[in-house]
Design an enzyme around this catalytic site. Structure first.
Site, short mmCIF file in Angstrom:
data_model
loop_
_atom_site.label_atom_id
_atom_site.label_comp_id
_atom_site.label_asym_id
_atom_site.label_seq_id
_atom_site.Cartn_x
_atom_site.Cartn_y
_atom_site.Cartn_z
N SER A 224 25.22 13.43 -31.59
CA SER A 224 23.89 13.28 -32.17
C SER A 224 23.37 11.86 -31.93
O SER A 224 23.24 11.44 -30.78
CB SER A 224 23.94 13.64 -33.66
OG SER A 224 22.64 13.73 -34.21
N ASP B 35 20.29 24.59 -30.90
CA ASP B 35 20.28 23.36 -31.71
C ASP B 35 18.94 23.28 -32.44
O ASP B 35 17.89 23.13 -31.80
CB ASP B 35 20.47 22.16 -30.78
CG ASP B 35 20.62 20.85 -31.53
OD1 ASP B 35 20.19 20.77 -32.69
OD2 ASP B 35 21.18 19.91 -30.93
N HIS C 57 23.89 22.42 -33.30
CA HIS C 57 23.93 20.97 -33.14
C HIS C 57 25.32 20.39 -33.36
O HIS C 57 25.75 19.49 -32.65
CB HIS C 57 22.95 20.35 -34.14
CG HIS C 57 22.76 18.87 -33.99
ND1 HIS C 57 22.01 18.31 -32.97
CD2 HIS C 57 23.19 17.82 -34.76
CE1 HIS C 57 21.99 16.99 -33.10
NE2 HIS C 57 22.71 16.67 -34.17
#
Length: 439
Positions: free
Chosen positions: A257, A341, A380
């Site tokens: 991330s 995601d 994600h």
């Protein structure tokens, strides 16, 4: 019936009784293992065509209860092998050797937005595996199992050193593999949310890498996380480079991330950080001095459960941000993303992030350095293999964020990407094959 084929047996699973003379045997191998090792669960000494439920249970460090279960019917020998037989129902279906782990979810009535993360890697994740008569979906703690066993899942292998670092203004933990060394190094960076997260770094160290898990955010700073000073990470990289147990020219960057955005920024913009390779999960090539996400708060959407969806906000941020010149990257780069995601619209990976990075690196004559992997229906939070899937979890305070993904394909993505990541790291950081640590 042959193993792996469906067996149709008309049995009342609520009233079926097992002969009192039979003593079921439940075996799990290994009972003590690293979390990225597969296990075999076998039940024996039951009647043929007998319905059973295999159940896993975990009491987390946060005092929450997690479970998974599958419905099986014994074969002609009175056996069930989770790796080879089909689950007809439960939290997973079909042939799933590790379904009792990756399909774990909070038990009914639990707090909302839970995420299972191991914070103390010095202790194992304890899971109780049990077998019950009949096909059940609830009330496991009120029933007596036919057989039960406790297993240990570890993020840290025997002999791995865990060293807390508090120097030069840095906070983090360095994990050194067992053995004489020196070892290739990894600077491991997480996304938002705050705190020091060690479990992936300790697992990477268990696979042969000196890994520095860096703490660089606290919860009060999550809304300004793009304003992280570059020199903080440069100092961390140098500490790793100067450590006597680290090979100085074999240090990679590993990010998830925001951590992956940081990794790309360091690899392209820093005159100090010269990584041997980069692994970036669920991120892109935003510039660190780009706009704060708060500038696009009006793009946050809510789902039917009042959980926040950030994908439109992410698209707006990319469309208005300065992007990193990835053509300046001089090391191999592995990008791992899921196309469900919910922090990013699917088209961002297909039409913005991956094509843009590919085109820029191709223009710079460096396309050979880039490897992109995009997993269908993965979200994600692509974690180490066999970790439970979380479609939505509490991010901070009262905010629950939707991360995306569907349990089975997301779990397959976690297992496959981990294999690819370890192969990538071994190829670029080791000159010869290494032996993976076992418990």
């Amino acid at each position: 019936a042959a193993r792996g084929q469906y067996v149709f047996v008309f049995v009342n699973s609520r009233t079926s009784a097992m002969p009192q003379t039979l003593l079921p045997i439940l075996s799990v191998s290994p009972t003590r293992a690293l979390v990225d090792e597969k296990m075999e669960v076998v039940v024996e000494n039951l009647p043929p065509g007998f319905p059973v439920t295999l159940h896993s249970f975990h009491h987390s460090e946060d005092k929450d209860h997690w479970e998974a279960y599958g419905h099986y019917i014994t074969d002609h020998r009175g056996m069930v092998s989770v790796a080879e037989d089909f689950s007809f129902g439960g939290t997973y279906k079909g042939k799933a050797a590790m379904g009792l782990l990756w399909s774990m979810r909070p038990v009914p009535g639990s707090r909302k937005g839970l995420r299972l993360r191991k914070m103390n890697v010095r202790t194992p994740l304890l899971v109780n595996i049990s077998v019950y008569s009949g096909h059940s979906a609830e009330g496991f703690r009120e029933r007596t199992p036919l057989a039960s066993t406790l297993i240990e899942r570890w993020y840290i292998a025997p002999g791995v050193q865990r060293i807390k670092l508090r120097e030069k203004g840095l906070r983090g933990t360095l994990f050194i593999p067992s053995g004489p060394g020196p070892f290739p190094g990894l600077l491991e960076m997480w996304g938002g949310g705050g705190g020091l997260v060690e479990y992936r770094a300790s697992l990477l160290a268990s696979n042969g890498y000196a890994c520095f898990a860096l703490e660089y955010l606290v919860p009060d700073e999550v809304d300004t996380r793009h304003n992280v000073p570059m020199n903080y990470f440069e100092r961390a990289f140098n500490i790793l480079k100067e450590h006597p147990q680290v090979i100085p020219d074999k240090i990679g960057l590993f990010g998830l991330s925001l951590g992956s955005i940081l990794a790309i920024n360091l690899a392209t913009e820093s005159p100090i950080v010269k990584p041997a390779c980069c692994v970036c999960i669920s991120g892109g090539h935003l510039h660190l001095d780009g706009p704060n996400l708060n500038e696009n708060n009006d793009m946050i959407r809510l789902d039917e459960n009042n959980h926040q969806i950030w994908r439109e906000m992410g698209l707006a941020t990319f469309n208005t941000s300065k992007l990193v010149e990835v053509g300046k990257i001089n090391c191999p780069l592995l990008l791992v993303n899921g196309d469900d995601d919910q922090n990013c619209i699917r088209t961002m990976y297909h039409t913005i992030i991956m094509p843009c990075i590919t085109q820029k690196m191709k223009a710079a004559g460096k396309e050979h350095l880039l490897t992109c992997v995009l997993y269908p229906d993965a979200g994600h939070l692509i974690e180490p293999p066999f970790s439970p899937h979380f479609r939505a979890t509490r991010f901070h305070k009262n905010v629950i964020v939707v991360w995306g993904g569907t349990t089975e394909p997301h779990s397959e993505a976690q297992e496959d990407s981990w294999r690819k990541i370890l192969a990538f790291l071994q190829h670029h950081l080791y000159s010869s094959p290494i032996l993976q640590a076992k418990m």
